[in-house]
Design a protein around this motif. Structure first.
Motif, PDB file in Angstrom:
ATOM      1  N   PRO A  73       1.076  -0.918  -0.099  1.00 42.51           N
ATOM      2  CA  PRO A  73       0.661  -0.220  -0.012  1.00 42.51           C
ATOM      3  C   PRO A  73       0.761   1.428   0.111  1.00 42.51           C
ATOM      4  O   PRO A  73       0.164   2.367  -0.162  1.00 42.51           O
ATOM      5  CB  PRO A  73      -0.485  -0.111   1.243  1.00 42.51           C
ATOM      6  CG  PRO A  73      -0.406  -1.261   1.942  1.00 42.51           C
ATOM      7  CD  PRO A  73       0.463  -1.734   1.319  1.00 42.51           C
ATOM      8  N   GLY A  92      -1.914  -1.941  -4.805  1.00 42.76           N
ATOM      9  CA  GLY A  92      -2.873  -2.158  -4.098  1.00 42.76           C
ATOM     10  C   GLY A  92      -4.130  -3.602  -4.710  1.00 42.76           C
ATOM     11  O   GLY A  92      -3.653  -3.706  -6.239  1.00 42.76           O
ATOM     12  N   PRO A  93      -4.645  -3.944  -4.402  1.00 46.32           N
ATOM     13  CA  PRO A  93      -5.062  -5.458  -4.852  1.00 46.32           C
ATOM     14  C   PRO A  93      -5.504  -5.292  -6.387  1.00 46.32           C
ATOM     15  O   PRO A  93      -5.470  -6.407  -7.562  1.00 46.32           O
ATOM     16  CB  PRO A  93      -7.033  -5.620  -4.218  1.00 46.32           C
ATOM     17  CG  PRO A  93      -6.761  -4.949  -2.626  1.00 46.32           C
ATOM     18  CD  PRO A  93      -5.767  -3.757  -3.915  1.00 46.32           C
ATOM     19  N   TYR A  97      -4.745 -11.727   1.910  1.00 48.99           N
ATOM     20  CA  TYR A  97      -6.258 -11.283   1.485  1.00 48.99           C
ATOM     21  C   TYR A  97      -7.060 -12.277   0.670  1.00 48.99           C
ATOM     22  O   TYR A  97      -7.917 -12.536   0.502  1.00 48.99           O
ATOM     23  CB  TYR A  97      -4.784  -9.785   0.549  1.00 48.99           C
ATOM     24  CG  TYR A  97      -6.236  -8.840  -0.279  1.00 48.99           C
ATOM     25  CD1 TYR A  97      -6.997  -7.649   0.936  1.00 48.99           C
ATOM     26  CD2 TYR A  97      -6.525  -9.406  -0.606  1.00 48.99           C
ATOM     27  CE1 TYR A  97      -7.423  -7.082   0.159  1.00 48.99           C
ATOM     28  CE2 TYR A  97      -7.770  -8.101  -1.720  1.00 48.99           C
ATOM     29  CZ  TYR A  97      -8.406  -7.189  -0.834  1.00 48.99           C
ATOM     30  OH  TYR A  97      -9.014  -6.774  -1.347  1.00 48.99           O
ATOM     31  N   ASP A 137      -8.924 -14.428   1.918  1.00 50.70           N
ATOM     32  CA  ASP A 137      -9.813 -13.949   2.326  1.00 50.70           C
ATOM     33  C   ASP A 137     -10.984 -14.147   1.626  1.00 50.70           C
ATOM     34  O   ASP A 137     -12.088 -14.475   2.027  1.00 50.70           O
ATOM     35  CB  ASP A 137      -9.558 -12.567   2.704  1.00 50.70           C
ATOM     36  CG  ASP A 137     -10.601 -12.178   3.979  1.00 50.70           C
ATOM     37  OD1 ASP A 137     -10.721 -13.100   5.407  1.00 50.70           O
ATOM     38  OD2 ASP A 137     -11.277 -10.845   4.280  1.00 50.70           O
ATOM     39  N   ASP A 191     -14.371 -16.582   1.147  1.00 50.78           N
ATOM     40  CA  ASP A 191     -16.051 -15.599   0.701  1.00 50.78           C
ATOM     41  C   ASP A 191     -16.479 -16.919  -0.391  1.00 50.78           C
ATOM     42  O   ASP A 191     -18.091 -16.704  -0.170  1.00 50.78           O
ATOM     43  CB  ASP A 191     -15.364 -14.298  -0.129  1.00 50.78           C
ATOM     44  CG  ASP A 191     -15.195 -13.275   0.717  1.00 50.78           C
ATOM     45  OD1 ASP A 191     -15.196 -13.540   1.900  1.00 50.78           O
ATOM     46  OD2 ASP A 191     -14.970 -12.173   0.566  1.00 50.78           O
ATOM     47  N   LEU A 198      -7.175   1.589   1.337  1.00 55.37           N
ATOM     48  CA  LEU A 198      -6.845   0.028   1.589  1.00 55.37           C
ATOM     49  C   LEU A 198      -7.998  -0.529   2.173  1.00 55.37           C
ATOM     50  O   LEU A 198      -8.355  -1.687   2.521  1.00 55.37           O
ATOM     51  CB  LEU A 198      -5.407  -0.711   1.114  1.00 55.37           C
ATOM     52  CG  LEU A 198      -5.620  -2.106   0.861  1.00 55.37           C
ATOM     53  CD1 LEU A 198      -5.991  -2.338  -0.295  1.00 55.37           C
ATOM     54  CD2 LEU A 198      -4.090  -2.155   0.963  1.00 55.37           C
ATOM     55  N   GLU A 251     -11.075  -2.837   2.262  1.00 56.65           N
ATOM     56  CA  GLU A 251     -11.383  -4.143   2.767  1.00 56.65           C
ATOM     57  C   GLU A 251     -12.498  -4.307   3.266  1.00 56.65           C
ATOM     58  O   GLU A 251     -13.554  -5.347   3.543  1.00 56.65           O
ATOM     59  CB  GLU A 251      -9.981  -4.708   3.340  1.00 56.65           C
ATOM     60  CG  GLU A 251      -9.783  -5.706   4.614  1.00 56.65           C
ATOM     61  CD  GLU A 251      -9.269  -6.524   3.550  1.00 56.65           C
ATOM     62  OE1 GLU A 251      -9.576  -6.233   2.223  1.00 56.65           O
ATOM     63  OE2 GLU A 251      -9.057  -7.717   4.467  1.00 56.65           O
ATOM     64  N   ARG A 260     -14.962  -4.494   1.620  1.00 56.73           N
ATOM     65  CA  ARG A 260     -15.930  -5.678   0.681  1.00 56.73           C
ATOM     66  C   ARG A 260     -16.273  -6.261   2.460  1.00 56.73           C
ATOM     67  O   ARG A 260     -17.095  -7.923   1.623  1.00 56.73           O
ATOM     68  CB  ARG A 260     -14.578  -6.301   0.540  1.00 56.73           C
ATOM     69  CG  ARG A 260     -14.872  -7.228  -0.683  1.00 56.73           C
ATOM     70  CD  ARG A 260     -12.635  -7.542  -1.293  1.00 56.73           C
ATOM     71  NE  ARG A 260     -12.196  -7.872  -0.429  1.00 56.73           N
ATOM     72  CZ  ARG A 260     -12.461  -9.101   0.379  1.00 56.73           C
ATOM     73  NH1 ARG A 260     -12.281  -9.994   0.045  1.00 56.73           N
ATOM     74  NH2 ARG A 260     -10.975  -9.151   1.523  1.00 56.73           N
ATOM     75  N   ARG A 261     -15.649  -6.605   3.435  1.00 55.76           N
ATOM     76  CA  ARG A 261     -16.509  -7.589   4.165  1.00 55.76           C
ATOM     77  C   ARG A 261     -17.939  -7.254   4.703  1.00 55.76           C
ATOM     78  O   ARG A 261     -19.055  -7.960   4.795  1.00 55.76           O
ATOM     79  CB  ARG A 261     -15.514  -7.214   6.083  1.00 55.76           C
ATOM     80  CG  ARG A 261     -14.088  -7.423   5.668  1.00 55.76           C
ATOM     81  CD  ARG A 261     -13.909  -8.100   6.903  1.00 55.76           C
ATOM     82  NE  ARG A 261     -12.658  -9.000   6.778  1.00 55.76           N
ATOM     83  CZ  ARG A 261     -11.337  -8.417   7.191  1.00 55.76           C
ATOM     84  NH1 ARG A 261     -11.524  -7.548   8.213  1.00 55.76           N
ATOM     85  NH2 ARG A 261     -10.289  -9.259   7.292  1.00 55.76           N
ATOM     86  N   ARG A 273     -20.157  -8.721   2.026  1.00 55.21           N
ATOM     87  CA  ARG A 273     -19.632 -10.634   1.638  1.00 55.21           C
ATOM     88  C   ARG A 273     -21.415 -10.856   2.675  1.00 55.21           C
ATOM     89  O   ARG A 273     -21.966 -10.454   3.160  1.00 55.21           O
ATOM     90  CB  ARG A 273     -19.027 -11.004   3.571  1.00 55.21           C
ATOM     91  CG  ARG A 273     -18.655 -11.924   2.939  1.00 55.21           C
ATOM     92  CD  ARG A 273     -17.555 -12.468   3.851  1.00 55.21           C
ATOM     93  NE  ARG A 273     -16.612 -12.460   3.306  1.00 55.21           N
ATOM     94  CZ  ARG A 273     -15.093 -12.132   4.451  1.00 55.21           C
ATOM     95  NH1 ARG A 273     -15.702 -12.745   5.627  1.00 55.21           N
ATOM     96  NH2 ARG A 273     -14.250 -12.111   4.165  1.00 55.21           N
TER      97      ARG A 273
END
Lengths: 197, 242
Positions: free
Chosen positions: A112, A117-118, A154, A157, A161, B231, B235, B238-239, B242
């Motif tokens: 970061p 980032g992602p 990450y 995670d 999901d 970030l 994050e 996103r949680r 869910r």
């Protein structure tokens, strides 16, 4: 007194890793004086490689075709996906192990502070793939650095999901190594990750 | 000038030349510095695996002004590692230091202690929110912009838990008058006192405390965007989805 083109060539060669002014000069003179044919080939190949090599649409690895030879190979296990940082890492795993699943190459790790980032790592693309339902297990083979661990977390995670099993490659004492010379971090990791024998 | 075996941490590192690293370090006596670690990325580097953020190290370097050269790094007593789900918070802690402290700025020993304690708390404490808020509070204090938390700005009266306040960043908390809300960040007396006593056990207060410390930090960041915060927020989102 040096011709301007020669200077330009030397400067251009210095974009290669490990090449300083002295080596650049040596390479330039070698190509011009002794091996003009080689230089010709180099130019052609370089041009062809630049034009022809892109990224695989599925795994992001370097590839000449839209889908690389690994992703396109029907003999590979399509339920396993190995998450890896660079093409060189994928190559190393491919050479050293009997892994027969697929890869996903991040082309870096989460950082970061450097603005990585992602999205830069194609994790949105990965998520779509995880959602497609073909994959049963992802193997997290990012480097055991702080950034690599953060990336692995990450991705794990994301996998969770989608109800996909995530495993991490083991870290520990290198084969043939001696405990005395191993750094404390690795040794403590090896101890906490010990196995039934 | 040579400095030997100085307690410090790596805040950030980035590739430099072919095999070297540029490391941002934070040390007890010398504050923040940028050093070159020659050959640190080479396959046979003696510092392999050592020059990582969050690891307590003893650092040695040479050089005056500008870029020094890292000459030695040893691990001190290993600290408990930060769990992987908190590493992003660790990066946030580092980014704040990187943005708010300039290299060679004189730093108090207190700030180093704060940083060390924060890393330890990130590794061990059950919740991260209180750890980050207390770190932000100490960081502001060490920078010379400490928050006024136990008394009102103008009247100097003690803050009462049942009270409602509006916090003006350049002054401090003022009592909130219901008819004339006025500018400032709305905050309860309980939240102010909780942060003052560093007893943040009540999750209900975390939000308003965060709003306060964030506003105070934003003022010091002068428009710089914290990349780790972006970030962390994504994050979090996103949680929720869910």
């Amino acid at each position: 007194m040096q011709s301007p083109l020669l200077t330009r060539l030397q400067d251009a060669l210095r974009c290669l890793p490990g090449i300083g002014p002295k080596s650049a000069q040596r390479m330039a003179l070698h190509l011009l004086q002794r091996d003009r044919g080689g230089a010709e080939r180099l130019v052609e190949t370089l041009r062809a490689a630049l034009a022809g090599i892109g990224h695989c649409r599925l795994c992001r690895n370097l590839s000449e075709t839209e889908i690389c030879s690994v992703c396109g190979n029907p003999a590979r296990d399509r339920t396993l996906l190995c998450i890896i940082e660079t093409p060189a890492d994928a190559w190393a795993v491919e050479q050293a192990t009997s892994y027969r699943g697929l890869y996903f190459v991040l082309m870096g790790h989460l950082s970061p502070l450097d603005g990585i980032g992602p999205e830069t790592l194609g994790l949105d693309q990965l998520e779509v793939r995880l959602g497609a339902g073909e994959i049963r297990e992802i193997i997290l083979a990012t480097n055991p650095t702080v950034e690599g661990e953060a990336t692995a977390h990450y991705v794990a995670d994301l996998a969770r999901d989608h109800g996909i099993r995530a495993t991490r490659i083991a870290h520990g004492v290198p084969l043939g190594g001696e405990l005395e010379y191993i750094d404390g971090g690795t040794l403590s990791h090896a101890f906490s990750g010990r196995r039934e024998w | 000038m040579r400095v030997a075996l100085q307690p410090g941490f790596i805040l950030h590192r980035r590739p430099y030349r072919d095999t070297s690293l540029l490391v941002e370090i934070f040390t007890q006596e010398w504050g923040r510095l940028t050093l070159v670690a020659r050959g640190a990325r080479g396959p046979r580097s003696r510092w392999r695996g050592l020059l990582q953020p969050f690891k307590p190290l003893l650092l040695s370097w040479a050089g005056k002004g500008g870029l020094g050269n890292l000459s030695g790094a040893e691990e001190t007593t290993p600290a408990p590692p930060i769990p992987t789900d908190r590493l992003l918070c660790g990066f946030y802690v580092n980014e704040l230091l990187l943005r708010l402290i300039q290299p060679h700025d004189p730093c108090s020993v207190g700030l180093f202690e704060t940083y060390r304690n924060t890393l330890q708390a990130l590794a061990c404490s059950p919740f991260v929110e209180p750890v980050l808020r207390i770190y932000e509070k100490h960081l502001l204090t060490e920078l010379g912009y400490g928050l006024l938390l136990d008394s009102e700005a103008v009247s100097n009266q003690a803050i009462i838990a049942q009270g409602l306040y509006r916090y003006l960043l350049d002054q401090g908390p003022l009592p909130m008058v219901r008819e004339r809300p006025g500018p400032g960040i709305p905050v309860s007396g309980r939240a102010l006192l909780a942060l003052h006593h560093e007893a943040l056990d009540e999750p209900a207060l975390w939000r308003e405390i965060k709003r306060l410390t964030r506003a105070a930090l934003d003022l010091r960041l002068q428009g710089q965007v914290l990349k780790t915060r972006t970030l962390l927020r994504a994050e979090h989102q996103r949680r929720l989805n869910r």
